[in-house]
Design a protein around this motif. Structure first.
Motif, mmCIF file in Angstrom:
data_model
loop_
_atom_site.group_PDB
_atom_site.id
_atom_site.type_symbol
_atom_site.label_atom_id
_atom_site.label_comp_id
_atom_site.label_asym_id
_atom_site.label_seq_id
_atom_site.Cartn_x
_atom_site.Cartn_y
_atom_site.Cartn_z
ATOM 1 N N TYR A 139 6.201 11.919 8.621
ATOM 2 C CA TYR A 139 5.907 11.256 7.360
ATOM 3 C C TYR A 139 6.213 9.768 7.522
ATOM 4 C CZ TYR A 139 5.991 16.080 5.901
ATOM 5 O OH TYR A 139 5.730 17.423 5.810
ATOM 6 N N PRO A 140 5.367 8.890 6.975
ATOM 7 C CA PRO A 140 5.582 7.457 7.146
ATOM 8 C C PRO A 140 6.881 6.966 6.504
ATOM 9 C CG PRO A 140 3.494 7.884 6.014
ATOM 10 C CD PRO A 140 4.142 9.193 6.268
ATOM 11 N N HIS A 141 7.369 7.700 5.512
ATOM 12 C CA HIS A 141 8.608 7.341 4.813
ATOM 13 C C HIS A 141 9.159 8.620 4.192
ATOM 14 C CE1 HIS A 141 11.245 5.614 1.751
ATOM 15 N NE2 HIS A 141 11.251 4.525 2.515
ATOM 16 N N PRO A 142 10.487 8.780 4.182
ATOM 17 C CA PRO A 142 11.056 10.007 3.603
ATOM 18 C C PRO A 142 10.628 10.272 2.157
ATOM 19 C CG PRO A 142 12.753 8.784 4.780
ATOM 20 C CD PRO A 142 11.518 7.925 4.761
ATOM 21 N N ALA A 143 10.397 9.213 1.381
ATOM 22 C CA ALA A 143 9.992 9.390 -0.021
ATOM 23 C C ALA A 143 8.593 9.997 -0.143
ATOM 24 C CB ALA A 143 10.054 8.052 -0.762
ATOM 25 N N LEU A 144 7.823 9.962 0.944
ATOM 26 C CA LEU A 144 6.457 10.491 0.893
ATOM 27 C C LEU A 144 6.365 11.957 1.298
ATOM 28 C CD1 LEU A 144 4.459 7.471 2.321
ATOM 29 C CD2 LEU A 144 4.745 8.168 -0.062
ATOM 30 N N ARG B 252 -0.054 9.113 -5.976
ATOM 31 C CA ARG B 252 1.337 9.555 -5.944
ATOM 32 C C ARG B 252 2.139 8.778 -4.904
ATOM 33 N NH1 ARG B 252 1.517 15.604 -5.116
ATOM 34 N NH2 ARG B 252 3.737 15.269 -5.411
ATOM 35 N N MET B 253 1.495 8.350 -3.822
ATOM 36 C CA MET B 253 2.174 7.514 -2.828
ATOM 37 C C MET B 253 2.551 6.166 -3.432
ATOM 38 S SD MET B 253 -0.150 8.418 0.519
ATOM 39 C CE MET B 253 0.575 7.190 1.593
ATOM 40 N N ALA B 254 1.639 5.574 -4.200
ATOM 41 C CA ALA B 254 1.930 4.302 -4.865
ATOM 42 C C ALA B 254 3.083 4.459 -5.839
ATOM 43 C CB ALA B 254 0.691 3.780 -5.584
ATOM 44 N N MET B 255 3.130 5.593 -6.520
ATOM 45 C CA MET B 255 4.216 5.840 -7.466
ATOM 46 C C MET B 255 5.544 6.034 -6.730
ATOM 47 S SD MET B 255 2.063 8.276 -10.069
ATOM 48 C CE MET B 255 3.409 8.679 -11.161
ATOM 49 N N ALA B 256 5.520 6.704 -5.603
ATOM 50 C CA ALA B 256 6.745 6.988 -4.858
ATOM 51 C C ALA B 256 7.295 5.758 -4.139
ATOM 52 C CB ALA B 256 6.498 8.108 -3.845
ATOM 53 N N ALA C 60 5.999 2.250 -4.321
ATOM 54 C CA ALA C 60 5.988 0.983 -5.065
ATOM 55 C C ALA C 60 6.591 1.127 -6.452
ATOM 56 C CB ALA C 60 4.568 0.448 -5.165
ATOM 57 N N ASN C 61 7.016 2.360 -6.783
ATOM 58 C CA ASN C 61 7.601 2.628 -8.098
ATOM 59 C C ASN C 61 6.615 2.311 -9.219
ATOM 60 O OD1 ASN C 61 9.724 3.733 -9.501
ATOM 61 N ND2 ASN C 61 10.709 1.765 -9.861
ATOM 62 N N PHE C 62 5.330 2.520 -8.953
ATOM 63 C CA PHE C 62 4.309 2.327 -9.977
ATOM 64 C C PHE C 62 4.423 3.425 -11.020
ATOM 65 C CE2 PHE C 62 0.646 0.001 -7.546
ATOM 66 C CZ PHE C 62 1.487 -1.054 -7.300
ATOM 67 N N THR C 63 4.043 3.093 -12.226
ATOM 68 C CA THR C 63 3.861 4.125 -13.245
ATOM 69 C C THR C 63 2.509 4.784 -12.979
ATOM 70 O OG1 THR C 63 2.702 2.655 -14.772
ATOM 71 C CG2 THR C 63 5.122 2.727 -14.959
ATOM 72 N N GLY C 64 2.237 5.877 -13.664
ATOM 73 C CA GLY C 64 0.939 6.514 -13.515
ATOM 74 C C GLY C 64 -0.201 5.581 -13.875
ATOM 75 N N ALA C 65 -0.008 4.796 -14.948
ATOM 76 C CA ALA C 65 -1.044 3.849 -15.377
ATOM 77 C C ALA C 65 -1.257 2.756 -14.330
ATOM 78 C CB ALA C 65 -0.669 3.237 -16.720
ATOM 79 N N GLU C 66 -0.179 2.245 -13.754
ATOM 80 C CA GLU C 66 -0.306 1.206 -12.728
ATOM 81 C C GLU C 66 -1.010 1.759 -11.485
ATOM 82 O OE1 GLU C 66 3.589 -1.594 -13.563
ATOM 83 O OE2 GLU C 66 3.862 0.323 -12.542
ATOM 84 N N ALA C 67 -0.681 2.990 -11.110
ATOM 85 C CA ALA C 67 -1.335 3.605 -9.957
ATOM 86 C C ALA C 67 -2.830 3.788 -10.226
ATOM 87 C CB ALA C 67 -0.679 4.945 -9.631
ATOM 88 N N ASP C 68 -3.188 4.158 -11.458
ATOM 89 C CA ASP C 68 -4.598 4.290 -11.819
ATOM 90 C C ASP C 68 -5.329 2.963 -11.709
ATOM 91 O OD1 ASP C 68 -4.775 6.996 -12.259
ATOM 92 O OD2 ASP C 68 -4.343 6.849 -14.399
ATOM 93 N N GLU C 69 -4.674 1.871 -12.084
ATOM 94 C CA GLU C 69 -5.294 0.544 -11.968
ATOM 95 C C GLU C 69 -5.434 0.135 -10.512
ATOM 96 O OE1 GLU C 69 -3.492 -2.556 -14.300
ATOM 97 O OE2 GLU C 69 -3.142 -1.197 -15.970
#
Length: 70
Positions: free
Chosen positions: A17-22, A41-45, A47-56
């Motif tokens: 895995y590229p990072h343990p959080a993934l 889900r990777m962006a959320m894990a 970059a700490n994006f919210t669901g809305a930010e990940a959608d954008e």
């Protein structure tokens, strides 16, 4: 050339895995992002994006890929 997912599924390549959080995001596909939902889900894990930010974020990423593959 065989896809990395297939090599991992057949035991020819180690699952990493590229990072343990993934790991929770990529475990089902043996560490390989295959589905668009995984990228969100990777962006959320990571970059700490919210669901809305990940959608954008997602449409912009797809646009970049389309420009580079042309």
């Amino acid at each position: 050339m065989m896809h990395p997912y297939m090599r991992r599924r057949q035991g020819k390549e180690e699952v990493t895995y590229p990072h343990p959080a993934l790991e929770p995001v990529l475990k089902r596909t043996l560490g390989i992002p295959i589905f668009q939902e995984q990228l969100l889900r990777m962006a959320m894990a990571i970059a700490n994006f919210t669901g809305a930010e990940a959608d954008e974020f997602a449409p912009r990423r797809w646009e970049c890929d389309a420009r580079w593959s042309a």
